[in-house]
Design a protein around this motif. Structure first.
Motif, PDB file in Angstrom:
ATOM      1  N   LEU A  68       0.818  -1.221   0.000  1.00  0.00           N
ATOM      2  CA  LEU A  68       0.000   0.000   0.000  1.00  0.00           C
ATOM      3  C   LEU A  68       0.848   1.266   0.000  1.00  0.00           C
ATOM      4  N   SER A  69       2.167   1.124  -0.059  1.00  0.00           N
ATOM      5  CA  SER A  69       3.061   2.284   0.035  1.00  0.00           C
ATOM      6  C   SER A  69       2.839   3.351  -1.039  1.00  0.00           C
ATOM      7  N   PRO A  70       2.381   3.020  -2.248  1.00  0.00           N
ATOM      8  CA  PRO A  70       2.104   4.115  -3.193  1.00  0.00           C
ATOM      9  C   PRO A  70       0.985   5.052  -2.740  1.00  0.00           C
ATOM     10  N   PHE A  71       0.143   4.589  -1.822  1.00  0.00           N
ATOM     11  CA  PHE A  71      -0.989   5.398  -1.363  1.00  0.00           C
ATOM     12  C   PHE A  71      -0.759   6.015   0.015  1.00  0.00           C
ATOM     13  N   ILE A  72       0.364   5.709   0.642  1.00  0.00           N
ATOM     14  CA  ILE A  72       0.630   6.145   2.011  1.00  0.00           C
ATOM     15  C   ILE A  72       1.767   7.151   1.998  1.00  0.00           C
ATOM     16  N   TYR A  73       1.627   8.212   2.766  1.00  0.00           N
ATOM     17  CA  TYR A  73       2.721   9.161   2.933  1.00  0.00           C
ATOM     18  C   TYR A  73       3.187   9.114   4.373  1.00  0.00           C
ATOM     19  N   ASN A  74       4.208   9.834   4.708  1.00  0.00           N
ATOM     20  CA  ASN A  74       4.871   9.715   6.012  1.00  0.00           C
ATOM     21  C   ASN A  74       4.126  10.430   7.137  1.00  0.00           C
ATOM     22  N   ARG A  75       2.952  10.019   7.393  1.00  0.00           N
ATOM     23  CA  ARG A  75       2.182  10.494   8.542  1.00  0.00           C
ATOM     24  C   ARG A  75       1.469   9.304   9.149  1.00  0.00           C
ATOM     25  N   THR A  76       1.331   9.321  10.458  1.00  0.00           N
ATOM     26  CA  THR A  76       0.670   8.211  11.133  1.00  0.00           C
ATOM     27  C   THR A  76      -0.772   8.074  10.671  1.00  0.00           C
ATOM     28  N   SER A  77      -1.439   9.198  10.460  1.00  0.00           N
ATOM     29  CA  SER A  77      -2.829   9.132  10.016  1.00  0.00           C
ATOM     30  C   SER A  77      -2.950   8.473   8.652  1.00  0.00           C
ATOM     31  N   SER A  78      -1.942   8.615   7.814  1.00  0.00           N
ATOM     32  CA  SER A  78      -1.958   7.953   6.517  1.00  0.00           C
ATOM     33  C   SER A  78      -1.645   6.470   6.657  1.00  0.00           C
ATOM     34  N   LEU A  79      -0.798   6.124   7.605  1.00  0.00           N
ATOM     35  CA  LEU A  79      -0.436   4.730   7.843  1.00  0.00           C
ATOM     36  C   LEU A  79      -1.626   3.911   8.337  1.00  0.00           C
ATOM     37  N   LEU A  80      -2.595   4.584   8.947  1.00  0.00           N
ATOM     38  CA  LEU A  80      -3.786   3.883   9.434  1.00  0.00           C
ATOM     39  C   LEU A  80      -4.648   3.334   8.300  1.00  0.00           C
ATOM     40  N   LEU A  81      -4.364   3.763   7.073  1.00  0.00           N
ATOM     41  CA  LEU A  81      -5.061   3.213   5.920  1.00  0.00           C
ATOM     42  C   LEU A  81      -4.923   1.696   5.873  1.00  0.00           C
ATOM     43  N   VAL A  82      -3.808   1.175   6.368  1.00  0.00           N
ATOM     44  CA  VAL A  82      -3.573  -0.267   6.387  1.00  0.00           C
ATOM     45  C   VAL A  82      -4.649  -0.967   7.217  1.00  0.00           C
TER      46      VAL A  82
END
Length: 187
Positions: A68-82
């Motif tokens: 999922l790394s193409p859709f995630i940027y370096n923020r915890t809130s974005s990492l929660l997409l997982v």
């Protein structure tokens, strides 16, 4: 107006990040996930090598972040997409199997909605809630996948496709956490 809207959205994301993402044990998992994310943004192969060579044995968690790394940027809130993506797969599985078993669509929808409304998804004092990057969320959902695949296999044990699906789900469950073998034996 667009700039003010984006500024408001960024402040809301910052508030959620500061309020709901805990420090401590989950922070150690997050830092490694950010290492995978940074490596995969630079070179996907480096991120893959880092994810599979980890000593924490949470390979499923690491690999989902990698893919999922193409859709995630370096923020915890974005990492929660997982976590939300994994929950979405679980809800889809339950809805699919409920409809396949002959339930009316309304009842199948209600049963799949129950997966979303489980209390541990939103309780910030539990390690398996959706707002932390602990591997327990992956463990619980992959266990649900294994149970659903096993129930599907029990309905048609001679099907090679369903047997293969069960094997994949059991393997994902085993990769979800370092100590998942004991849970797999209980399953």
């Amino acid at each position: 107006i667009l700039f003010l809207g984006l500024l408001k959205l960024q402040s809301a994301v910052h508030f959620v990040t500061e309020r709901f993402v805990p420090t401590g044990d989950s922070f150690t998992y997050e830092t490694f996930l950010f290492q995978i994310l940074n490596a995969s943004h630079h070179n996907f192969y480096d991120g893959f090598r880092l994810a599979i060579s980890s000593a924490d044995y949470n390979w499923l968690h690491d690999l989902v972040v990698l893919f999922l790394s193409p859709f995630i940027y370096n923020r915890t809130s974005s990492l929660l997409l997982v976590n939300f993506a994994i929950l979405g797969i679980s809800v889809f599985w339950v809805l699919f199997l409920s409809l396949r078993s002959g339930l009316e669509p309304f009842w199948a929808f209600l049963i799949s909605l129950l997966i979303i409304l489980l209390p541990w998804n939103f309780n910030s004092h539990m390690q398996i809630n959706l707002a932390t990057m602990m591997p327990e969320q992956m463990l619980i959902n992959s266990e649900l996948w294994a149970i659903l695949a096993a129930s599907l296999w029990l309905s048609r044990p001679s099907s090679t496709t369903i047997s293969l699906l069960l094997g994949i789900c059991l393997g994902l469950f085993l990769w979800s956490r370092g100590n998942a073998a004991a849970y797999l034996a209980m399953l």
